[in-house]
Design a protein around this motif. Structure first.
Motif: not given
Length: 448
Positions: A342-343, A346
């Protein structure tokens, strides 16, 4: 307090106007083993409760065993006079029940937030953890995923039978992930999803899992951990009801078939500060590593929560994606604690160890305590599975060993509450001993 009562009263009156045929409402709460208990109230009496009349149920209802019996736990149950304890209505949870033959409503009740909350009530245990994190400026965002099996409604000498494919009337005995299985069982799955939405639950992804008649349903991410656990609890209740209406049994039993995968409760958790920054992503994700280390350190001591019964321990280590040691890894479903790709915004952990029949309030409380402990201790975790496939630490694989590991763990006694830990461990010990008090056919076959 007046504003709170007026909000509840407005909720009940709106419900009555929208559902004039509903005469009774089930007031329900989750006990220690994860079963709902409560009372069925006439809708008129519910309005009085919403306006401020007392709502009392026996305190010891929380202590019921898996089969509904009471165990002597300290002075509870048999030396305390079986006292009543105050409960309150949970705002926003009054919803119609569509799977019963008669119009009915249901509403969650709880002791948390009352003048004398029950220390060992699962919802109260989670409430204390969330409140403490709030004071520390830590705001969890949570999403549950639940796996379950569909069985034929009729048992075969007490044993489950494969769900019948409604198109062919054949047993759904071919484990696979094929999308066609969602279509073949679409009618019951659609009803489950719609019923959950009618309960206010945000259903997202539905997956046909590997086991025959096994499915998984994911819920949306919430910045209210208590509500996320409410969703998981309410979903189990409505799903079982909808399945029966369609001629099936739905079960969240951890390991119904030895030869097929068990059913798990996967919990995604990210942590944010008051400004909305992801705490796990700061400083090159060093807090993430600390949080993982805390989870893994406490995991062996939380096994009675993650695997709450004899059958749940059968799920550990024999089939797909079921860990046998406390481990972690990036994008690795063999790990107890998985870090999904995830980035930074998140970034989260996915805790994969709990069985689907575990108590969602207690599972989330245990996970959050592990994260909290890790952020405070600031230790480095063991190597991830991506670097070392045999990395991991042992955890108990039998209930009595697990109870001993949990009962005297100082961090759990401090952060979950010593009274809760003692009561919970004795409840699990007594349930396990009661389960052993039956001689089964295999025992006669082996030793007669």
């Amino acid at each position: 307090m007046k504003s709170h009562a007026s909000t509840l009263l407005a909720e009940v009156r709106t419900f009555r106007q929208t559902h004039p045929d509903v005469r009774y409402v089930d007031l329900i709460a989750l006990d220690i083993p994860g079963h709902f208990y409560g009372k069925r109230y006439p809708i008129e009496m519910l309005e009085k409760v919403a306006a401020g009349s007392p709502l009392k149920l026996p305190q010891n209802a929380v202590l019921l065993g898996v089969q509904g019996g009471l165990f002597k736990i300290g002075d509870y149950c048999f030396n305390d006079g079986d006292p009543d304890a105050n409960r309150r209505l949970v705002p926003g949870t009054l919803k119609p029940v569509s799977w019963e033959s008669q119009p009915l409503g249901q509403m969650l009740i709880t002791s948390d937030g009352t003048e004398a909350p029950i220390e060992f009530e699962p919802r109260e245990v989670l409430a204390k953890v969330l409140e403490r994190l709030q004071h520390k400026g830590i705001h969890p965002v949570v999403a549950f995923e639940l796996e379950f099996y569909l069985f034929d409604k009729k048992l075969d000498n007490g044993l489950p039978q494969f769900a019948r494919d409604p198109l062919s009337d054949d047993a759904d005995d071919q484990p696979n992930l094929h999308i066609e299985r969602l279509s073949r069982f679409g009618e019951v799955l659609d009803d489950m999803a719609q019923t959950a939405k009618d309960q206010g639950i945000d259903i997202t992804v539905i997956t046909a899992e590997i086991g025959p008649g096994q499915f998984e349903i994911n819920f949306g991410h919430l910045d209210d951990g208590m509500r996320a656990a409410d969703w998981a609890a309410l979903f189990c209740r409505s799903t079982r009801g909808v399945a029966l209406k369609h001629g099936y049994r739905a079960s969240f039993m951890a390991k119904p078939y030895l030869q097929y995968p068990g059913s798990g409760m996967h919990v995604h958790v990210s942590l944010y500060d008051g400004a909305g920054n992801n705490l796990l992503a700061a400083h090159q994700q060093q807090p993430l590593r600390h949080a993982v280390a805390g989870c893994l350190e406490l995991l062996p001591h939380c096994m009675p929560i993650f695997s709450p019964n004899h059958n749940a321990f059968r799920r550990l280590g024999g089939t797909v994606n079921a860990a046998t040691r406390a481990s972690w890894g990036f994008e690795d479903r063999d790990a107890c604690v998985r870090i999904p790709e995830s980035d930074p915004r998140n970034l989260r952990i996915e805790h994969r160890l709990a069985s689907a029949d575990a108590n969602p309030y207690l599972v989330l409380a245990a996970i959050l305590v592990g994260l909290e402990h890790g952020l405070e201790a600031k230790r480095e975790p063991i190597a991830p599975l991506n670097e070392d496939r045999i990395s991991g630490t042992d955890f108990p694989l039998e209930m009595l060993d697990a109870v001993r590991a949990m009962q005297h763990q100082p961090v759990l006694r401090d952060k979950l509450g010593a009274e809760f830990v003692d009561v919970y461990c004795e409840n699990k010990r007594q349930d396990h001993l009661a389960f052993q008090q039956e001689i089964n056919a295999r025992e006669y076959r082996w030793f007669l």
